[in-house]
Design an enzyme around this catalytic site. Sequence first.
Site, PDB file in Angstrom:
ATOM      1  N   ASP A 274       0.627  -1.073   0.098  1.00 37.31           N
ATOM      2  CA  ASP A 274      -0.049  -0.003   0.009  1.00 37.31           C
ATOM      3  C   ASP A 274       0.786   1.262  -0.220  1.00 37.31           C
ATOM      4  OD1 ASP A 274      -1.891   2.022   0.816  1.00 37.31           O
ATOM      5  OD2 ASP A 274      -3.238   0.680   1.434  1.00 37.31           O
TER       6      ASP A 274
ATOM      7  N   THR B 242      -7.167   3.789  -1.391  1.00 39.31           N
ATOM      8  CA  THR B 242      -6.709   2.432  -1.332  1.00 39.31           C
ATOM      9  C   THR B 242      -7.935   1.355  -1.539  1.00 39.31           C
ATOM     10  OG1 THR B 242      -5.300   2.836   0.677  1.00 39.31           O
ATOM     11  CG2 THR B 242      -6.406   0.482   0.496  1.00 39.31           C
TER      12      THR B 242
ATOM     13  N   ASN C 123     -12.860   4.973   0.019  1.00 43.11           N
ATOM     14  CA  ASN C 123     -12.741   4.309   1.053  1.00 43.11           C
ATOM     15  C   ASN C 123     -14.108   4.359   2.002  1.00 43.11           C
ATOM     16  OD1 ASN C 123     -10.122   3.441   0.639  1.00 43.11           O
ATOM     17  ND2 ASN C 123      -9.370   5.078   1.826  1.00 43.11           N
TER      18      ASN C 123
ATOM     19  N   ASP D 225      -1.102   0.484  -4.687  1.00 39.52           N
ATOM     20  CA  ASP D 225      -2.492   1.078  -5.008  1.00 39.52           C
ATOM     21  C   ASP D 225      -2.432   2.432  -5.526  1.00 39.52           C
ATOM     22  OD1 ASP D 225      -1.852   1.800  -2.380  1.00 39.52           O
ATOM     23  OD2 ASP D 225      -3.820   1.279  -1.719  1.00 39.52           O
TER      24      ASP D 225
ATOM     25  N   HIS E 138      -2.965  10.939  -0.352  1.00 42.15           N
ATOM     26  CA  HIS E 138      -3.167  10.631  -1.922  1.00 42.15           C
ATOM     27  C   HIS E 138      -4.721  10.517  -1.926  1.00 42.15           C
ATOM     28  CE1 HIS E 138      -4.409   6.891  -0.290  1.00 42.15           C
ATOM     29  NE2 HIS E 138      -3.244   7.062   0.806  1.00 42.15           N
TER      30      HIS E 138
END
Length: 430
Positions: free
Chosen positions: A60, A96, A117, A262, A367
């Site tokens: 990740d 993610t 998410n 990712d 991010h």
Amino acid sequence: MSIISGNYLCGMKKCLLFLYLLLSAASVSAQPDTTQQVISGRQNSPRQQQKPYVILISADGFRYDYADKYNATTLKTLRAQGVEAESMLPSFPSKTFPNHYTIVTGMYPATHGLINNYFYDPNRKESYTLRDRDKVEDGSWYGGVPLWVLAEQQQMLTASYFWVGSEAPIQGVWPTYYYKYNEKTAFEDRVKTVVSWLKLPEEKRPHLITLYLSEVDYAGHVFGPNAPETAAAVHVLDENIRKLTEAVAATGLPVNYIFVSDHGMTEIDRDHTLPLPVAVDTAKFIVSGGEMVVELHAKNKRDIRPTYRRLKKEADGYRVYRKRNMPRHLHYGAKEDAYKRLGDILLLTEVPTVFNFSGRRPSPATHGFDPCTVKDMHATFYAWGPSFKKGIRIPSFRNTEVYPLVAELLGLRYTHKIDGTKKLVKEVLP
Ligand code: AMP
Ligand code: ZN
Ligand code: ZN
């Protein structure tokens, strides 16, 4: 006296014992379930037993340049034996959950349904969040056909040491072997289990194994992409990849590796964040998302136009879109919105600016930004093993391409529509 003290002691002992039992019961119920989940009664068909093996590893937040920036010697050696991509483009938003699920479905987030998410679903009138175990384990949130479902449907066994979606019965199917997510599980335990899977008898041995590691992302958020702590997390990961590949090599099996991430990581302006614009009336709109993508869901569609117009006029530090006029290259608009989970109005920021509604100072780096305009969002792709071309470097490509590649490596057929193409397959396989 002694009897009294004896009774007293005895009473205290009982009390302590009771307290101990109570506390351990509480800690047991608070502990995550670390047992391996096994779906019984499945076997590889004789045809599938002839196929090679694929280990799909995700680190990740392993930005496209980390291996070189921090001299990750194992990864550099391994990619030199196979395929190294300049970078891999995440899908928007570069978070993610949407991206892990894009990698295993070959679909854009708006098309597979995991748009972030955390997100609100106006049809279900409820929110999905990665912290809610009931939602994470509920297959009805997930669209597409994840690679492990595709494989299991064709009598090929699969295993997952974590991956977004692997803990839910998607189309009623789990991987044959999987774990409920627990970020504290030591890498050594993950390696031991992966190797033990490859030592199972052929009819029980998984051909597709997913492995997920979160530490590099964590260090990137908390300390920033340029911090020594992030360098250290990259080195620990690199060393663990060495241990994994050495232990797997000892099995002598034809194992192909795909090492991906990712998204990347970039520093943000944590001292000048944006509040919710005053033009957004929270009595009229459900607000979801945050940071670089805010989604506004109108309770009454009549409120969209006036609010959109006012936001357009007043916008300062962010851009305003209606779902139907989102920039095409994001693939995050009305056209892709298969589950109607995108906001009616979307507010997007650009690096280094983020919205912040929590009142807490955000971490120094994050991010989620547009990967087409922010190179720091780019992810990693390396692949090596008997099926790959040797020693090639390829240009950047979108992460929707990984699905057709894994399907090709494992000889799995699919007929449903995805967003990925066969371009990567042609580039990296002989
Ligand atoms: P992000 O904010 O996009 O970097 O989210 C990363 C977070 O996702 C990390 O805190 C991980 O621990 C978490 N995560 C990754 N996989 C899972 C999972 N299967 N279930 C719950 N949380 C996860
Ligand atoms: Zn991530
Ligand atoms: Zn992150």
